[in-house]
Design an enzyme around this catalytic site. Sequence first.
Site, mmCIF file in Angstrom:
data_model
loop_
_atom_site.group_PDB
_atom_site.id
_atom_site.type_symbol
_atom_site.label_atom_id
_atom_site.label_comp_id
_atom_site.label_asym_id
_atom_site.label_seq_id
_atom_site.Cartn_x
_atom_site.Cartn_y
_atom_site.Cartn_z
ATOM 1 C CG ASP A 7 -24.540 43.250 36.558
ATOM 2 O OD1 ASP A 7 -24.354 42.869 37.725
ATOM 3 O OD2 ASP A 7 -25.098 42.550 35.690
ATOM 4 C CG ASP A 9 -22.844 37.141 37.543
ATOM 5 O OD1 ASP A 9 -21.901 36.443 37.138
ATOM 6 O OD2 ASP A 9 -23.092 37.336 38.750
HETATM 7 C C1 BG6 Z 1 -25.872 38.418 40.409
HETATM 8 C C2 BG6 Z 1 -26.611 37.459 39.503
HETATM 9 O O1 BG6 Z 1 -24.854 39.048 39.695
HETATM 10 O O2 BG6 Z 1 -25.311 37.726 41.523
HETATM 11 C C3 BG6 Z 1 -27.646 36.699 40.306
HETATM 12 O O3 BG6 Z 1 -27.245 38.176 38.459
HETATM 13 C C4 BG6 Z 1 -26.985 36.017 41.509
HETATM 14 O O4 BG6 Z 1 -28.289 35.752 39.487
HETATM 15 C C5 BG6 Z 1 -26.255 37.052 42.343
HETATM 16 O O5 BG6 Z 1 -27.958 35.348 42.307
HETATM 17 C C6 BG6 Z 1 -25.529 36.447 43.545
HETATM 18 O O6 BG6 Z 1 -24.489 35.633 43.080
HETATM 19 P P1 BG6 Z 1 -23.554 34.732 43.975
HETATM 20 O O7 BG6 Z 1 -22.392 34.455 43.070
HETATM 21 O O8 BG6 Z 1 -23.165 35.537 45.179
HETATM 22 O O9 BG6 Z 1 -24.323 33.518 44.342
HETATM 23 MG MG MG Z 2 -26.389 40.984 35.637
#
Ligand code: BG6
Ligand code: MG
Length: 211
Positions: A7, A9
């Site tokens: 993963d 984030d």
């Molecule tokens: C995930 C995060 O990796 O990505 C979430 O943990 C986030 O919090 C999701 O909402 C979508 O992210 P993005 O960058 O497409 O808005």
């Molecule tokens: Mg994460």
Amino acid sequence: MKAFIFDLDGVLVFTDRFHYQAWKKMADRIGVYFDEQINNRLRGVSRAESLEIILERWEGEPLSREEKEALMEEKNNSYRELLATMTPADVADDVRRTLDVLKKRGHKLAIGSSSKNTKFILQQVALTDVFDAISDGTNISRSKPDPEVFIKAAQFLGEEPDNCIVVEDAFAGIDAAKAAGMTGVGIGDAAGYEKADVRIQNFAELLELGR
Ligand code: BG6
Ligand code: MG
């Protein structure tokens, strides 16, 4: 030799605070209550589902699809301004070192993230070349806890699911890994999740796995 699917984030980079700041700015502008605790529920969840969680506190007239799209765009624009400040220094030394060692040992490495900003983030922190495959928010139609993002990552790598180890900080991500038939390693928040097959405190503990 096991393959690793990471993963992004909350595992490789700590963008949670940027997600929080960007959603908070939007929430304050439209006058909907939002705090860190609600933000925790957004871990691993898609942008659209995150907005729905935030709007649980919305007391105004129901919003149209177009209005919701505009709110997501507003949030994403502030989020990307924050992402643009990221540099390679935003990846912890032990993370970069551990990825290098795993790669040198011959493990295949992939990203399995719900984020549509994945490639931009990897570029900002100079991690793009480390990965053999990237499965992200741009190639899935269902977000975690659905296993789609990890199944796709395994396909991109040419690996069977039972040969893949997923590293996750979100409970929904561990559920997704298990649903995909993979080993789920919990770190950060998910180090406290009993469904994780392995729970680690430090990223370098991954060097003990996958042999
Ligand atoms: C995930 C995060 O990796 O990505 C979430 O943990 C986030 O919090 C999701 O909402 C979508 O992210 P993005 O960058 O497409 O808005
Ligand atoms: Mg994460």
